[in-house]
Scaffold this motif. Structure first.
Motif, PDB file in Angstrom:
ATOM      1  N   LYS A   1    -178.759  21.192 -96.780  1.00 33.51           N
ATOM      2  CA  LYS A   1    -177.538  21.000 -97.572  1.00 33.51           C
ATOM      3  C   LYS A   1    -177.830  20.818 -99.051  1.00 33.51           C
ATOM      4  CE  LYS A   1    -174.933  18.828 -93.759  1.00 33.51           C
ATOM      5  NZ  LYS A   1    -175.957  18.783 -92.720  1.00 33.51           N
TER       6      LYS A   1
ATOM      7  N   SER B   1    -173.967  20.679-100.461  1.00 35.97           N
ATOM      8  CA  SER B   1    -172.746  21.177 -99.838  1.00 35.97           C
ATOM      9  C   SER B   1    -171.970  20.057 -99.161  1.00 35.97           C
ATOM     10  CB  SER B   1    -173.080  22.260 -98.810  1.00 35.97           C
ATOM     11  OG  SER B   1    -173.980  21.772 -97.833  1.00 35.97           O
ATOM     12  N   LYS B   2    -172.694  19.024 -98.733  1.00 41.42           N
ATOM     13  CA  LYS B   2    -172.088  17.799 -98.217  1.00 41.42           C
ATOM     14  C   LYS B   2    -172.888  16.651 -98.788  1.00 41.42           C
ATOM     15  CE  LYS B   2    -170.527  15.584 -93.946  1.00 41.42           C
ATOM     16  NZ  LYS B   2    -170.446  15.719 -92.466  1.00 41.42           N
TER      17      LYS B   2
END
Length: 349
Positions: free
Chosen positions: A164, A177-178
């Motif tokens: 991520k 992304s998170k």
């Protein structure tokens, strides 16, 4: 990081036994103008021990000590999860990490190495596993009264994943992304050693041994011309004893094991090393792994990743990648030692 200590390091009679032990050679005699001096003090919740080959110059030692303190303070201020004001804690505290966030060059360097090792080890090394580490009580959060249940583990695991993370080199930045909670405890000590090494070399120190909490890097030779001798500990928690000795005149060495940092609950022992696949402490028979590499940051991360993987997987990967690794495996109440071909040349008789 105060309370530094300066003293002649009588390597003939003194040794430092930690996760990695520093082994002494008997019978050394040094010329007056050339001695091994030790500079030591607290850092990162542990201690540093630095041996430098210098003339008997109190002013030079004091200047080196002050410089080392500043270097380590900068690392701590950037990468600590125990300091709310650190650069990393501020990054972890951001609810939205989806846009590029500027970071310092040192932090980018560590994150880039961490992601590379994560990719190499198939995620066995993962700096985003911090929330799970904290859940088990091995981070800044308080130790739980009971071990985590499956639902708690699943929720925290869902938030992790080095994939991520995305890094940008110029200018250095990160996004996710998170949003992630990043824990650099398995690589930051190694980076701290390398940062001190850069400082010493810029100050003109050619022969040195730098150790922080068991992670060590050396260069040059001692005044008698011999290499620095380092010992790999027997992986037992009750006492300090040596398993094998290696000799280095350059490179770094780091050890990861399950025999020092752990706790017991309801008759079971829980290691501080968490498997990112399961979210649980490792349970295999690999007691410790030692890695020699060009720099301590890399050795530190590889040792942790290999420790998570277990002996068979780690040995196959290290052999394939020509990585110098030494494994101590539990067998029938005792230990067996194995090493990759790349480690052979470092072993002493």
């Amino acid at each position: 990081m105060t309370s530094r200590m300066f003293r002649p390091a009588r390597v003939a009679v003194a040794s430092v036994l930690m996760t990695l032990a520093l082994v002494a050679l008997a019978g050394c005699s040094f010329e007056k103008q050339q001695q091994i001096w030790e500079i030591a003090g607290p850092v990162f919740g542990t201690r540093y021990h630095i041996n430098v080959v210098l003339t008997d110059d109190e002013a030079s030692l004091e200047n080196l000590g002050e410089g080392i303190t500043e270097v380590l303070e900068e690392v701590d201020a950037s990468m600590s999860t125990w300091r709310e004001d650190s650069e990393l804690s501020r990054l972890n505290g951001r609810e939205d990490q989806s846009d590029w966030i500027d970071i310092s060059v040192p932090l980018h360097e560590v994150l880039a190495t961490a992601v590379d090792v994560s990719s190499l080890t198939g995620g066995a090394f993962d700096i985003t596993i911090g929330p799970v580490v904290n859940l088990w009580g091995f981070g800044p959060e308080a130790r739980p009264d009971t071990v985590p249940d499956d639902d708690e583990l699943a929720a925290r695991l869902d938030a992790t994943g080095y994939e991520k993370l995305e890094l940008r080199a110029e200018p250095p930045a990160i996004r996710a992304s998170k949003s992630q909670y990043i824990d650099l405890s398995a690589i930051a000590k190694g980076y701290g050693v390398d940062a001190v090494v850069r400082y010493l070399e810029n100050a003109g120190v050619a022969s040195y041994l730098v150790e922080i909490g068991g992670e060590v890097r050396v260069n040059g030779r001692k005044p008698d011309g011999s290499a620095w001798r380092l010992a790999i500990e027997e992986p037992v928690s009750e006492q300090r004893q040596i398993n094998r000795v290696v000799a280095l005149d350059q490179h770094a060495m780091a050890t990861s094991g399950d025999y020092r940092n752990y706790y017991e609950s309801e008759g079971r022992r829980y290691s501080h090393t968490i498997d990112p696949d399961t979210g649980r402490p490792i349970v295999h028979n690999l007691a410790s792994v030692t890695v020699i590499a060009e720099n301590t940051m890399l050795a530190d991360a590889l040792a942790t990743g290999f420790n998570v993987m277990g002996y068979e997987r780690a040995q196959a990967l290290a052999t394939r990648e020509n990585i110098a690794a030494y494994f101590i495996v539990r067998r029938d109440g005792g230990f067996e030692s194995h090493h990759t071909p790349a480690f052979t040349s470092y072993l002493t008789q």
